[in-house]
Design a protein around this motif. Structure first.
Motif, PDB file in Angstrom:
ATOM      1  N   ARG A  15       0.834  -1.202   0.000  1.00  0.00           N
ATOM      2  CA  ARG A  15       0.000   0.000   0.000  1.00  0.00           C
ATOM      3  C   ARG A  15       0.870   1.253   0.000  1.00  0.00           C
ATOM      4  N   TYR A  16       0.504   2.197  -0.860  1.00  0.00           N
ATOM      5  CA  TYR A  16       1.238   3.450  -0.995  1.00  0.00           C
ATOM      6  C   TYR A  16       0.261   4.624  -0.956  1.00  0.00           C
ATOM      7  N   THR A  17       0.706   5.724  -0.372  1.00  0.00           N
ATOM      8  CA  THR A  17      -0.030   6.972  -0.507  1.00  0.00           C
ATOM      9  C   THR A  17       0.495   7.716  -1.733  1.00  0.00           C
ATOM     10  N   PHE A  18      -0.366   8.518  -2.329  1.00  0.00           N
ATOM     11  CA  PHE A  18       0.021   9.328  -3.490  1.00  0.00           C
ATOM     12  C   PHE A  18      -0.572  10.711  -3.296  1.00  0.00           C
ATOM     13  N   GLY A  19       0.265  11.726  -3.443  1.00  0.00           N
ATOM     14  CA  GLY A  19      -0.225  13.084  -3.308  1.00  0.00           C
ATOM     15  C   GLY A  19       0.315  14.000  -4.385  1.00  0.00           C
ATOM     16  N   LYS A  20      -0.518  14.934  -4.796  1.00  0.00           N
ATOM     17  CA  LYS A  20      -0.105  15.961  -5.755  1.00  0.00           C
ATOM     18  C   LYS A  20      -0.365  17.322  -5.126  1.00  0.00           C
ATOM     19  N   THR A  21       0.659  18.193  -5.153  1.00  0.00           N
ATOM     20  CA  THR A  21       0.525  19.563  -4.659  1.00  0.00           C
ATOM     21  C   THR A  21       1.188  20.507  -5.655  1.00  0.00           C
ATOM     22  N   GLY A  22       1.104  21.809  -5.386  1.00  0.00           N
ATOM     23  CA  GLY A  22       1.739  22.796  -6.253  1.00  0.00           C
ATOM     24  C   GLY A  22       0.771  23.864  -6.699  1.00  0.00           C
ATOM     25  N   SER A  23       1.333  24.905  -7.300  1.00  0.00           N
ATOM     26  CA  SER A  23       0.546  26.074  -7.682  1.00  0.00           C
ATOM     27  C   SER A  23      -0.092  25.954  -9.055  1.00  0.00           C
TER      28      SER A  23
END
Length: 227
Positions: free
Chosen positions: A51-59
């Motif tokens: 199991r992995y978490t995945f995140g996207k952030t940024g402007s």
């Protein structure tokens, strides 16, 4: 569709660097060996769910959080593993192929396939070109270094692979805003499946600016799948 995705993953894995040498007639870089030639699933006991978490952030675009899983089942001989992946969910979900008799963790190739498609979407460039630049970056310019990590409350050791494949791309002017993108793969034998995390980052237009896009996959853990 599944066959097409499987073929594209093979292209990414097997495409050669600029020397065009045959795979059995050239040396592989330390980064290539760590990413693509290490039996990361060896010794695991199936069935198991990575199991992995995945995140996207940024402007640049809306942020989101999601998950990735790799389900491992025993091969016909009872050893690990046949692999089946689920990469993100809903409209973002990437259809990825099952990988029978997997030795390496396919989450690396799943992430790279997602990344190539995102580069195409953002720049309207060629998937083939981005695959080639990434593989050349891994072969020619990747730095490998030892790192100390934390996993489930304990200190572990790992390897970090860092490269920026588009800095010297002749086609850079076509997508200048995204050309400084960097890649970081963090591997460790102390986590199930060998992949601690993968991170890509596109910095902002100034040192003080928020990054344009950051995408990060991190190991959450492993467990027996629900029956």
């Amino acid at each position: 569709m599944r066959l097409a995705i499987a073929a594209s993953l093979c292209v990414l894995l097997l495409s050669l660097p600029a020397s065009h040498a045959e795979p059995d007639k050239r040396d592989f870089s330390p980064a290539e060996r760590l990413l693509f030639m290490t039996p990361q699933l060896k010794g695991l006991q199936a069935p198991m769910l990575l199991r992995y978490t995945f995140g996207k952030t940024g402007s640049f675009e809306e942020s989101f959080a999601d998950s990735v899983t790799v389900s491992l089942s025993a091969k016909e001989d009872g050893r690990c593993c046949d692999a089946k992946g689920v990469f993100l969910s809903g409209a973002r979900k990437l259809q990825v192929p099952d990988v029978p008799a997997a030795d390496g963790n396919p989450v690396i190739l799943y992430f790279l396939e997602h990344d190539v498609r995102e580069m195409k979407r953002l720049t309207r460039g060629s998937e083939y070109h981005f695959r080639k630049r990434i593989r050349m970056g891994i072969y020619q310019a990747a730095e490998v270094r030892d790192v100390s990590l934390r996993y489930q409350g304990r200190a572990i050791k790992g390897k970090e692979i860092v490269f920026s494949p588009f800095l010297d791309d002749p086609n850079r002017p076509k997508y200048e805003k995204f050309a400084t993108k960097s890649y970081r793969f963090t591997l460790s034998d102390a986590v199930p499946g060998g992949v601690y995390g993968i991170r890509t980052s596109i910095p902002g237009e100034s040192a003080a600016a928020q990054p344009l896009v950051v995408e990060e996959l991190l190991i959450e853990g492993a467990k027996a799948p629900a029956r």
